[in-house]
Design a protein around this motif. Structure first.
Motif, PDB file in Angstrom:
ATOM      1  N   ARG A  95     -20.511  56.233  -3.479  1.00  0.00           N
ATOM      2  CA  ARG A  95     -19.481  55.390  -4.095  1.00  0.00           C
ATOM      3  C   ARG A  95     -18.163  55.574  -3.370  1.00  0.00           C
ATOM      4  N   VAL A  96     -17.592  54.474  -2.965  1.00  0.00           N
ATOM      5  CA  VAL A  96     -16.252  54.470  -2.372  1.00  0.00           C
ATOM      6  C   VAL A  96     -15.453  53.413  -3.118  1.00  0.00           C
ATOM      7  N   LEU A  97     -14.372  53.840  -3.724  1.00  0.00           N
ATOM      8  CA  LEU A  97     -13.565  52.941  -4.550  1.00  0.00           C
ATOM      9  C   LEU A  97     -12.177  52.770  -3.950  1.00  0.00           C
ATOM     10  N   ILE A  98     -11.748  51.525  -3.832  1.00  0.00           N
ATOM     11  CA  ILE A  98     -10.373  51.222  -3.404  1.00  0.00           C
ATOM     12  C   ILE A  98      -9.667  50.587  -4.587  1.00  0.00           C
ATOM     13  N   ARG A  99      -8.638  51.241  -5.057  1.00  0.00           N
ATOM     14  CA  ARG A  99      -7.889  50.698  -6.193  1.00  0.00           C
ATOM     15  C   ARG A  99      -6.406  50.674  -5.846  1.00  0.00           C
ATOM     16  N   SER A 100      -5.690  49.767  -6.438  1.00  0.00           N
ATOM     17  CA  SER A 100      -4.269  49.609  -6.114  1.00  0.00           C
ATOM     18  C   SER A 100      -3.482  49.246  -7.359  1.00  0.00           C
ATOM     19  N   GLU A 101      -2.208  49.579  -7.307  1.00  0.00           N
ATOM     20  CA  GLU A 101      -1.310  49.233  -8.409  1.00  0.00           C
ATOM     21  C   GLU A 101       0.090  49.019  -7.857  1.00  0.00           C
ATOM     22  N   VAL A 102       0.866  48.237  -8.588  1.00  0.00           N
ATOM     23  CA  VAL A 102       2.242  47.939  -8.191  1.00  0.00           C
ATOM     24  C   VAL A 102       3.173  48.285  -9.336  1.00  0.00           C
ATOM     25  N   THR A 103       4.120  49.164  -9.063  1.00  0.00           N
ATOM     26  CA  THR A 103       5.209  49.456 -10.004  1.00  0.00           C
ATOM     27  C   THR A 103       6.504  49.138  -9.249  1.00  0.00           C
ATOM     28  N   ASP A 104       7.335  50.135  -9.022  1.00  0.00           N
ATOM     29  CA  ASP A 104       8.474  49.915  -8.140  1.00  0.00           C
ATOM     30  C   ASP A 104       8.056  50.040  -6.685  1.00  0.00           C
TER      31      ASP A 104
END
Length: 367
Positions: A277-286
């Motif tokens: 399993r290889v997971l790429i996750r992303s999020e945007v805050t500041d």
């Protein structure tokens, strides 16, 4: 008297150029350092308009700047310092840092400028940038080289399919033109697939022009995932969460290289496991944060200490420059690349977690 002599000695021995001018631009003070910087002797400059030390494009507007300041009091450079261009006696235009101040002598107003020649500094920066770009290109070549066999295999599949489809279409062309037309469409699809693979490879190995631009985070992640799925033999190991809308400023090829390296390393770490399993996750805050996680053995404390050191590799055939270059690129974009210890992650995968943080375009000063 002593104070005047002391001030004169300070001005004449200063390593930076010191000049003063009247409100109409006439040069009244021009020290030895200015002679060395501009190439003119003091007697050639004193009494002349300061515009003789500027490129023509700047000189035309200089008197207007002075007049505007004197009439409105709105300063563009007075009381500040900034990088501008000067021109030597030889005609050479060069970068310099100019600080400008104002003083009064009796009823007369004067302006004083401190000039520092930045030619050597800018040349060194350009040299360093050139070396960094070469090293970054080597890193991208290395990443693609390690994926070479899988890329060749993946490219061969659509080419073989095209050959078979064309043979089938040839047989159907006279008997069933409609079916032949469907087969030709499949040929076009396979050709597009092959072209997409070639495009991804070219994006990784071609030298960039160094120019930075606005780009979408989603496109960079998608490009990296598409390229790395070529070497994912299971075809299911790599997953990516939905990417939030975010615009970045920089070189998309370099950011894509970071992600390709991280995903490829995760695939290598899980090689041979029954479940990968290889997971790429992303999020945007500041800021933007992209994490690449896997369910491999993780990074030991001993390896973690030298993980980002140049020429330090846990692979027998690795150059050991991938992560080092990736961190340099991230920092060059105003971001960070770190390895997060297992206890800091809440992913349930139990392996390694690399976190890339980058500023948004507007945060970096680019709307």
């Amino acid at each position: 008297m002593y104070e005047e002599e002391q001030l004169k000695a300070l001005i004449e021995t200063a390593v930076d150029g010191v000049l003063s001018i009247t409100p109409d631009g006439c040069v009244k003070l021009y020290n030895r350092a200015s002679e060395a910087i501009f190439g003119y002797k003091a007697e050639e400059v004193l009494g002349q308009n300061i515009s003789m030390l500027m490129p023509r494009s700047i000189a035309r507007a200089h008197d207007g700047y002075l007049s505007a300041y004197l009439s409105t009091g709105e300063a563009n450079i007075i009381g500040k310092g900034r990088k501008v261009e000067g021109q030597r006696k030889s005609g050479e235009v060069f970068p310099m840092h100019l600080s400008v101040g104002e003083f009064s002598a009796g009823s007369e107003r004067h302006f004083v400028g401190i000039v520092r020649d930045l030619s050597h500094e800018v040349a060194e920066q350009a040299k360093t940038q050139g070396l960094q770009e070469q090293l970054e290109l080597i890193g991208r070549h290395s990443a693609v080289s390690e994926m070479g066999a899988a890329l060749a295999h993946e490219l061969n599949q659509p080419l073989t399919a095209i050959d078979l489809f064309l043979a089938a279409a040839d047989r159907q062309l006279s008997e069933d033109p409609e079916k032949a037309r469907d087969i030709f469409q499949r040929v076009r699809d396979e050709a597009a697939r092959a072209g997409n693979i070639v495009r991804r490879i070219r994006e990784m190995v071609e030298r960039t022009d160094g120019e930075r631009t606005h780009f979408l985070l989603s496109e960079v992640i998608e490009g990296a995932v598409d390229l790395c799925r070529v070497v994912d033999r299971s075809g299911t190991a790599i997953t990516a969460t939905q990417v939030p809308a975010a615009v970045l400023f920089g070189q998309p090829t370099e950011i894509r290289m970071i992600l390709v390296n991280l995903i490829k390393n995760a695939l290598d770490a899980t090689e041979g496991q029954q479940t990968r399993r290889v997971l790429i996750r992303s999020e945007v805050t500041d800021k933007v944060r992209v994490e690449v996680l896997d369910n491999g053995p993780g990074v030991s404390l001993e390896i973690a200490e030298r993980l980002f050191e140049p020429f330090s590799s846990t692979k027998d055939d690795g150059l050991g420059i991938g992560l080092s270059i990736c961190r340099t690129i991230a920092e060059g974009h105003g971001g960070r690349l770190i390895n997060r210890p297992k206890e800091e992650t809440e992913d349930g995968l139990g392996g390694a977690c690399f976190s890339l943080t980058l500023p948004l375009a507007e945060e970096a000063g680019h709307e």
